[in-house]
Write an enzyme that holds these catalytic residues in place. Structure first.
Site, short mmCIF file in Angstrom:
data_model
loop_
_atom_site.label_atom_id
_atom_site.label_comp_id
_atom_site.label_asym_id
_atom_site.label_seq_id
_atom_site.Cartn_x
_atom_site.Cartn_y
_atom_site.Cartn_z
N SER A 334 0.81 -1.21 0.00
CA SER A 334 0.00 0.00 0.00
C SER A 334 0.85 1.26 0.00
O SER A 334 1.90 1.32 0.64
CB SER A 334 -0.92 0.01 1.23
OG SER A 334 -1.66 1.20 1.29
N ASP A 335 0.37 2.26 -0.73
CA ASP A 335 0.94 3.59 -0.63
C ASP A 335 0.57 4.15 0.75
O ASP A 335 -0.35 3.65 1.40
CB ASP A 335 0.36 4.46 -1.74
CG ASP A 335 1.04 5.82 -1.83
OD1 ASP A 335 2.17 5.94 -1.35
OD2 ASP A 335 0.43 6.75 -2.38
N LYS A 336 1.29 5.16 1.19
CA LYS A 336 1.01 5.74 2.52
C LYS A 336 0.04 6.90 2.43
O LYS A 336 -1.06 6.87 2.98
CB LYS A 336 2.31 6.20 3.19
CG LYS A 336 2.08 6.90 4.55
CD LYS A 336 3.38 7.38 5.15
CE LYS A 336 3.94 8.58 4.42
NZ LYS A 336 3.12 9.81 4.62
#
Length: 920
Positions: A334-336
């Site tokens: 996942s991207d942050k």
């Protein structure tokens, strides 16, 4: 590639001075290139645009869609129907294959359009310097060595080495993943600096958000950073999904079985002295009975229902197989920013007047309070709330953040939105939480300002304070302000000597929590204007404010749910490692053990074996380049993982395309990311990914139920025909009757399984083994058991009625109706409705009958169809059936009852509701 082109690509432009860059490119920063030189370079380097590799022709791409074993079976089945003279049925089956091919063709076309979207992302107009004159040209006409002039709002047309800037800030989030605009400078940067830290460069496709600047073009088209990404997408492996891989294996196995049994039938029949023509007819009937014609339609419907359910939970599926793939995910990368976090900077810690405070609430919602830090664990009570009157330094620190500020808060669609810098927006909201608002700002009007410049690392504003007094407020980096401060304000408003050591300890404590720390200071002044010399010395230190983009509360819960479901969650971000690790720690990555983080610089030095170990042990990967994201996904896939990857930028597109399930952000995501993805989140929230995984697991479970329901009918039919041939008996079921059962009855009774609701335990199980075949050993045993029962039902009923009445049509009709009766009881055993009925009957617990409508409708529909099948005259003629009386209907119902204990045994052999565990 020419020697000149190779030389251009070899340079680490960010490590060279502007003079060295201009000399290497034979360009003059003051006058730019001449028209003649531009023309020569355009011929040498081509146009400044992205070009994908030549693709296959549309006709070839369409024909290749038929290159699948399951479609081979359907095509052969259609040919068999045509040979039997059933042209309507043949066209129906061929229609299914064509529809499948069209869907595949459209999906492939959409995937390839990602390159086109990437190309359009960098096309723009630009202001360049040529022959000493400013001219506006299309970005496609730009060449290496051109001097490009940038201003706020411009899209950067090519990769530039900056040589002259004024307060230039560039949003590079699409390339680096870092949401905050980057402050640019012209200083040389280390050779091995990651892309996000090359502050003297501006890259194609990024946006200028503030200031002005000039740069020399060092790369165009395919040679830009964006161009490299397009090449990664071009050469990225076009992986099939786990579902399509399993269906390929399943279809090949089924194809071999059908051909083998058909050949055996012909050989045995001829051995018995039967004619080749009769045996060919028997082989055709056997093949028709063995092919599950309704299965592709049921699979498509099941996936489509999953798409609809996911859409209601903010996940839009672009490719049908992605529904099932999500359910099998073993790792989510996942991207942050915006996915795990709010994407709204929030002040969470303040140090002022010797006291440490924490700020409750998150995002740009002013609801929240400033409380004494030591009191946070026990909750927020009235006596814990900070009193601005008892800490003058806190009041002044918040006032400085409110006034030394160029941003504002506006309400859009009922939500607070920052117009300007997110960091400044966080300072405004922090002041609002303490009761400081626009009226305080209006009471102290601004007289002058020193805008923030990266060279000085601070911003200063001069304000009227009343009675002829003026006051300067300054905000900036701790290093920049401390050296200008001689005194600090205590809680009582008294001046004390600056204690740099204590302040640095507070800064380190905040930084270790991943907070971005700003310092605040003031100075009383009688000046009419403001200059850098006015704040060179004599500042009074007010305090610190630490801020962060906080994790979403729902995302924290979703991460925990995924971990309980055996799914690893890894963060891949363009942000700093310290910040990313702090967020991961707060969210409970690695089950609250120490979070292991790697940077892109570390990954670049690893070989494949070291990378495989890192990707297995690490939870956070920060400052990673696009090719490193791609390598991370490939490394996980090489270890047998089913990878779901999220992203929103151009830099994420190659990894999104490579991942088993690419997920783009619908709000903040670029068109490039959306085109490369299989799924789009409309709310940009990690919790929606968890919800989609839940729905994906439900879809896969329902698919297994559909297979477990359909194939035993084909097995029973095939065994009936094969044994009848071996025993030289009259066929108990005809090919056209088989087609009715396989296409009409099966679809009517199987489709309701697609509407089965999610199980309460669906996210409490380990992910299924991605290498497990669609037909597992347990499922195969179940299918064989039910197939044998169906064969006994068909063959036994046919032989009994035929001997009793001598009526072949009646015997075949009752055999079929008995089979359908048994199927109804088997359908109930597979559904949650059957479980609810059983548990209520034995009195263990009262299961809910919710969402049972679909199964009931399916059963009622199947009964009505079977009544029409045997009781309507033209159907008797078409299918060679006979009408039944009440006694005969009752007999068909009663002989189906033994299916109940048989189904109980089957559920013990293969409990579909409990997915297979997998050791992690």
């Amino acid at each position: 590639m020419t020697a000149t082109e190779e030389k251009l690509l070899e340079h680490h432009w960010h490590n060279l001075s502007p003079q060295e860059v201009a000399q290497s490119l034979d360009s003059d920063p003051k006058t730019g290139l001449s028209a003649a030189e531009v023309s020569q370079r355009q011929q040498k380097y081509g146009s400044n645009e992205l070009k994908g590799k030549p693709g296959k022709s549309p006709i070839i791409r369409f024909l290749l869609q038929f290159n699948q074993p399951l479609l081979y079976i359907l095509l052969v089945a259609g040919a068999i129907k045509a040979l039997l003279g059933s042209w309507t049925n043949a066209w129906v089956i061929w229609g299914v294959t064509v529809i499948n091919a069209i869907i595949g063709y459209v999906q492939e076309s959409k995937a390839e359009s990602a390159i086109a979207a990437l190309a359009s992302a960098v096309k723009t107009e630009a202001t360049v310097l040529r022959d000493g004159q400013k001219v506006r040209v299309s970005s496609t006409e730009i060449v290496p060595g051109d001097i490009v002039l940038l201003a706020s709002g411009d899209k950067v047309p090519a990769d530039l080495r900056l040589f002259d800037i004024r307060n230039l800030q560039v949003n590079e989030s699409a390339l680096t993943g870092e949401s905050v605009a980057v402050e640019k400078n012209t200083r040389q940067v280390e050779t091995d600096a990651p892309l996000a830290e090359r502050t003297n460069m501006a890259y194609a496709g990024s946006f200028v958000t503030f200031g002005t600047g000039s740069g020399i073009v060092i790369a165009i088209g395919q040679d830009t950073e964006t161009g490299r990404i397009s090449q990664l997408m071009d050469r990225g492996t076009n992986l099939t999904t786990p579902l399509t891989r399993k269906f390929d294996r399943f279809s090949k196995t089924l194809l071999y079985i059908i051909l083998g049994v058909a050949a055996l039938t012909v050989a045995v029949g001829i051995g018995y002295g039967n004619s080749l023509i009769d045996m060919f007819e028997a082989a055709v009937a056997l093949a028709v009975s063995a092919i599950p014609e309704g299965l592709p339609a049921v699979v498509t419907i099941t996936l489509a229902i999953g798409v609809s359910r996911m859409a209601r939970r903010h996940a839009i599926i672009r490719k049908l197989p992605a529904v099932e793939t999500l359910g099998g995910a073993t790792v989510i990368c996942s991207d942050k920013t915006g996915t795990l976090t709010e994407n709204q900077m929030t002040v969470q810690a303040i140090y002022a007047g010797g006291q440490h405070y924490q700020v409750t609430g998150s995002g740009y919602n002013p609801e929240g309070q400033i409380v004494v830090a030591a009191d946070i664990p026990d909750g927020v009570d009235a006596h814990q709330i900070a009193d601005l009157n008892s800490n003058i330094a806190l009041y002044e620190c918040l006032t400085a953040g409110l006034l030394c500020n160029d941003s504002r808060i506006e309400v859009k669609d009922g939500q607070n939105t920052v117009i300007g810098d997110p960091t400044e927006g966080a300072l405004i909201i922090a002041a609002n939480k303490a009761g400081l608002n626009d009226s305080h700002a209006e009471a102290m009007p601004r007289v002058d300002v020193i805008p923030f410049e990266s060279e000085f690392q601070y911003m200063a504003t001069l304000h009227e304070k009343g009675r002829g007094q003026r006051i300067i407020y300054v905000k900036g980096s701790v290093e920049a302000l401390l050296q200008r401060c001689e005194q600090m304000l205590d809680a009582q408003g008294e001046l004390q000597p600056v204690d740099a050591e204590i302040i640095q300890q507070q800064v380190d404590a905040m930084a270790n929590e991943g907070l971005r720390v700003l310092a605040f200071a003031q100075k009383i002044s009688a000046q009419q204007s403001l200059d850098h010399d006015d704040i060179a010395t004599g500042l009074i230190f007010l305090g610190l404010q630490g801020m962060i983009d906080p994790p979403r509360q729902e995302a924290i819960r979703a991460v925990k749910t995924c971990q309980e479901a055996g799914i690893q969650v890894k963060m891949i971000t363009g942000d700093h490692a310290v910040t990313a690790r702090a967020i991961a720690q707060r969210m409970g990555f690695n089950h609250h053990e120490e979070v292991i983080a790697y940077t892109g610089k570390q990954l670049a030095q690893m070989d494949d074996r070291e990378l495989a170990n890192a990707v297995e042990n690490g939870a956070v990967f920060a400052r990673v380049a696009p090719e490193q994201k791609l390598r991370l996904v490939e490394a996980l896939q090489s270890k047998g993982e089913i990878v779901a990857m999220t992203g929103d930028g151009v830099n994420d597109a190659p990894a999104l395309k490579q991942a088993d399930i690419g997920t783009a952000m619908g709000g903040a995501g670029t068109e490039v990311a959306k085109e490369a993805a299989d799924m789009i989140l409309t709310d940009d929230n990690f919790a929606s990914i968890e919800a989609a995984v839940e729905e994906g697991r439900t879809v896969y479970r329902n698919l297994l139920k559909a297979i477990a329901f359909i194939l035993p009918v084909n097995g029973g039919e095939s065994m009936t025909i094969l044994i009848s041939v071996l025993l030289a008996r009259v066929l108990p079921i005809l090919s056209l009757q088989v087609l009715w059962l396989n296409m009409v009855n099966s679809i009517a009774m199987t489709v309701p399984l697609a509407f089965e609701p999610k199980s309460e335990i669906v996210m409490q199980q380990e992910p299924r083994n991605p290498n497990e075949p669609l037909l597992s050993r347990r499922l195969l045993y179940r299918i064989i058991l039910i197939s044998v029962f169906n064969w006994i039902l068909i063959f036994g009923m046919f032989e009994w009625v035929l001997r009793d009445t001598g009526n072949v049509d009646l015997a075949r009709t009752m055999a079929i109706q008995a089979l359908v009766s048994g199927r109804i009881f088997y359908l109930l055993s597979l559904s949650q409705l059957g479980t609810a009925i059983a548990t209520r009957l034995i009195g263990r617990r009262r299961e809910s009958f919710s969402d049972a409508r679909a199964i009931l409708i399916g059963i009622v529909g199947a009964v009505i169809l079977q009544i029409i099948f045997s009781q309507v005259g033209f159907m008797n003629t078409l299918f060679s059936t006979a009408p039944l009386n009440w006694n005969q209907w009752l007999i068909c119902l009663l002989v189906g009852l033994p299916m109940i204990p048989t189904a109980i045994i089957a559920n013990r052999i293969d409990p579909i509701e409990k997915p297979s565990s997998r050791k992690r």
